[in-house]
Write an enzyme that holds these catalytic residues in place. Sequence first.
Site, short mmCIF file in Angstrom:
data_model
loop_
_atom_site.label_atom_id
_atom_site.label_comp_id
_atom_site.label_asym_id
_atom_site.label_seq_id
_atom_site.Cartn_x
_atom_site.Cartn_y
_atom_site.Cartn_z
CE LYS A 1 -27.08 44.92 -15.05
NZ LYS A 1 -26.41 44.06 -14.14
CE LYS B 1 -31.77 42.28 -10.61
NZ LYS B 1 -31.07 41.19 -11.23
CE LYS C 1 -24.83 40.24 -6.01
NZ LYS C 1 -25.18 39.90 -7.40
#
Length: 327
Positions: A113, A194, A197
């Site tokens: 991230k 993956k 969201k």
Amino acid sequence: MKRLLTGLKPTGELTLGNYIGAISPLVKLQEDKENEILLFVADLHALTVFQEPSLLRDRIKRFVAMYVACGVDPERTTIYIQSQNEYIPVISWILECNTYYGEASRMIQFKEKSKGKENFTVGLLTYPILMAADILYCDADYVPVGIDQNQHVEIARDIADRFNKRYGDTFKLPSSLITKQGTKIKDLKDPTKKMSKSEENPAGVISLFDDLNAIHKKIMGATTDSDNAVYFDEENKPGISNLLNIASIMSDRDVDDIANEYRNSGYGNFKRYCAEVTVNKIKSIQDRYNELIETGEIDKILKDGIEKSRLIAKEKCELVKERVGLI
Ligand code: TYM
């Protein structure tokens, strides 16, 4: 009696990946009366990246209603909102002071991230330590998570172990619980990553709130390879294997059983089956969700949940403060 705890972060709508990786295994674990379960909305964790306040506020409550709609039973499982427990950040700070920069910065999620970004928050780095506080305050034995969170449970265990050695026995060492169902569900458009969201391309992600026709379309449009045989092979057939995992959990059937039935009937028929079982399951979840939102049951569930969580955390927080020499 074993204590199990898990949380989900409200950074976007709950996805089919969250349902398969975390919520549905928890619903199964509830059946064992020897399990005591705590489930929370990790709203403090959501703040590591900017969230529009009004959207976040709304989403936190929707998460709780969705947990219950998915089959989490508030009679069996304590449900609460993380930020309403003021003891957790205190424990987290003390744990931060017992965690090395090196070990926090080695976390895969942090590296992913923060990669290539000039500015990211310190919260992104300390995120797993807050997660450790979530887990350790209640002496959880097991943490049911999807495989992507395994490393964070391991660091919680390392931090607890170090703290215990330095200050005396204080925390139970937790283990992650990754059931076969905890399989990582992949993005439908890019089955090498993956389903998440926060993904920007909604065509690859199924939200539990999606319109049912849209879900059908997303599955029919999922990326697959050009060979037309349906069988499980995650390395060479990631798209089909992902759909097999989804179909298996949505229909409560074995992957092999479905693969045998559709092996030679072409991708179209198999995808249609996968779409049908997924739509049926999500429809029943959405129906229950709409009922819950109308009754106002959620406020009562949250009030009971936070009371119980605060009671446990207060005791642990006092012990931790005493151990380190605070008054
Ligand atoms: P979060 O919100 O990213 O994910 C919530 C849970 O869903 C699982 N999951 C998946 N499983 C399978 N396939 C996927 N595509 C998929 N996407 C997500 C995750 O593994 C997770 O179990 N840091 C946590 C929240 C948290 C927490 C905790 C969890 C905060 N404190 C304490 C356990 C214990 C997170 O961001 O999860």
